[in-house]
Design a protein around this motif. Sequence first.
Motif, PDB file in Angstrom:
ATOM      1  N   ALA A   1       0.839  -1.204   0.000  1.00  0.00           N
ATOM      2  CA  ALA A   1       0.000   0.000   0.000  1.00  0.00           C
ATOM      3  C   ALA A   1       0.872   1.251   0.000  1.00  0.00           C
ATOM      4  N   PRO A   2       1.503   1.536  -1.159  1.00  0.00           N
ATOM      5  CA  PRO A   2       2.334   2.748  -1.218  1.00  0.00           C
ATOM      6  C   PRO A   2       1.512   4.007  -0.942  1.00  0.00           C
ATOM      7  N   LEU A   3       2.142   4.958  -0.265  1.00  0.00           N
ATOM      8  CA  LEU A   3       1.489   6.228   0.044  1.00  0.00           C
ATOM      9  C   LEU A   3       1.409   7.095  -1.213  1.00  0.00           C
ATOM     10  N   SER A   4       0.493   8.050  -1.200  1.00  0.00           N
ATOM     11  CA  SER A   4       0.441   9.041  -2.280  1.00  0.00           C
ATOM     12  C   SER A   4       1.618   9.997  -2.099  1.00  0.00           C
ATOM     13  N   PRO A   5       1.926  10.808  -3.117  1.00  0.00           N
ATOM     14  CA  PRO A   5       3.037  11.761  -2.954  1.00  0.00           C
ATOM     15  C   PRO A   5       2.881  12.637  -1.708  1.00  0.00           C
ATOM     16  N   GLU A   6       1.648  13.042  -1.372  1.00  0.00           N
ATOM     17  CA  GLU A   6       1.470  13.899  -0.189  1.00  0.00           C
ATOM     18  C   GLU A   6       1.432  13.099   1.112  1.00  0.00           C
ATOM     19  N   GLY A   7       1.485  11.764   1.030  1.00  0.00           N
ATOM     20  CA  GLY A   7       1.514  10.943   2.235  1.00  0.00           C
ATOM     21  C   GLY A   7       0.188  10.311   2.592  1.00  0.00           C
ATOM     22  N   ALA A   8      -0.834  10.493   1.757  1.00  0.00           N
ATOM     23  CA  ALA A   8      -2.147   9.899   2.054  1.00  0.00           C
ATOM     24  C   ALA A   8      -2.081   8.378   1.936  1.00  0.00           C
ATOM     25  N   PHE A   9      -2.925   7.730   2.728  1.00  0.00           N
ATOM     26  CA  PHE A   9      -2.974   6.266   2.765  1.00  0.00           C
ATOM     27  C   PHE A   9      -4.375   5.797   2.390  1.00  0.00           C
ATOM     28  N   ARG A  10      -4.440   4.704   1.657  1.00  0.00           N
ATOM     29  CA  ARG A  10      -5.702   3.972   1.545  1.00  0.00           C
ATOM     30  C   ARG A  10      -5.360   2.510   1.528  1.00  0.00           C
ATOM     31  N   TRP A  11      -6.341   1.680   1.894  1.00  0.00           N
ATOM     32  CA  TRP A  11      -6.070   0.292   2.216  1.00  0.00           C
ATOM     33  C   TRP A  11      -5.322  -0.431   1.109  1.00  0.00           C
ATOM     34  N   ASN A  12      -5.772  -0.240  -0.148  1.00  0.00           N
ATOM     35  CA  ASN A  12      -5.123  -0.963  -1.245  1.00  0.00           C
ATOM     36  C   ASN A  12      -4.110  -0.112  -2.010  1.00  0.00           C
ATOM     37  N   GLY A  13      -3.672   0.964  -1.385  1.00  0.00           N
ATOM     38  CA  GLY A  13      -2.518   1.717  -1.890  1.00  0.00           C
ATOM     39  C   GLY A  13      -2.804   2.663  -3.026  1.00  0.00           C
ATOM     40  N   TYR A  14      -1.834   3.526  -3.255  1.00  0.00           N
ATOM     41  CA  TYR A  14      -1.861   4.443  -4.398  1.00  0.00           C
ATOM     42  C   TYR A  14      -0.911   3.866  -5.446  1.00  0.00           C
ATOM     43  N   GLY A  15      -1.418   3.681  -6.650  1.00  0.00           N
ATOM     44  CA  GLY A  15      -0.670   2.941  -7.700  1.00  0.00           C
ATOM     45  C   GLY A  15       0.478   3.728  -8.291  1.00  0.00           C
TER      46      GLY A  15
END
Lengths: 142, 142
Positions: free
Chosen positions: A128-142
Amino acid sequence: MEQRISLITLGVADLNEAAAFYEALGWRRVPAQEGIIAFDLIGQTLGLYPLEHLARDMGLALSELGHGAMTLAHNVREKDQVALLLQAANAAGAEVLKPAHDVFWGGHIGYFRAPDRCIWEIAFNPHAPLSPEGAFRWNGYG
Amino acid sequence: MEQRISLITLGVADLNEAAAFYEALGWRRVPAQEGIIAFDLIGQTLGLYPLEHLARDMGLALSELGHGAMTLAHNVREKDQVALLLQAANAAGAEVLKPAHDVFWGGHIGYFRAPDRCIWEIAFNPHAPLSPEGAFRWNGYG
């Protein structure tokens, strides 16, 4: 009910001691009223508030309140940041409950208990990689 | 430590009962592994996880874990939504600890205890309007 949490309030025994811990880790507070300390996060705020005031506001006895059945996790971008952040938290006054270790689902995590008694998980989750700004979601930011 | 909370984990006695409560209030889960239930929020996730597993992961005795010293607040856009949402939570199985009432700082709030024992504040804060997507910060979106 829209799907969000606006404010996480930590009821703490000592407001300034609690704030000093997060500030030692690099967090910056925002201007707030006397008697509360606020840290703006991504789309929400973490507030520090005297435990006895929180109990009074909720209409509960102080003895009913406890920690640990709800935990906060801070995810990091690289595996080796878990141990480094646990070390920094320890230097700032936290107790490390579990040092950095691999877990069965492929992550790498550790736990500390802050001086305010709140229990934090520090986690690296390769799925589950973070978004550039650091946001998290369960199945990740692609 | 970057300034964010990635995951809020509620340790719950009954995973399906806990999930049913949030789903009754309109929340939608995301696909997740067996044994955990995840709701993606704004830039973070709320996870439901068995209390005994959480205690084991943290290396603490179950008896050390308690609720209420940390609370979650959900802010609404209009004052009258506080009472409506408390009513909906009650219908979904929550105990209302404090009905909707005005508070000294100009807000209008109430508290409920969810079936999972987590205590939620529902709040209308006229000084801190939400962003169009529902994000909150301490001094509001202008």
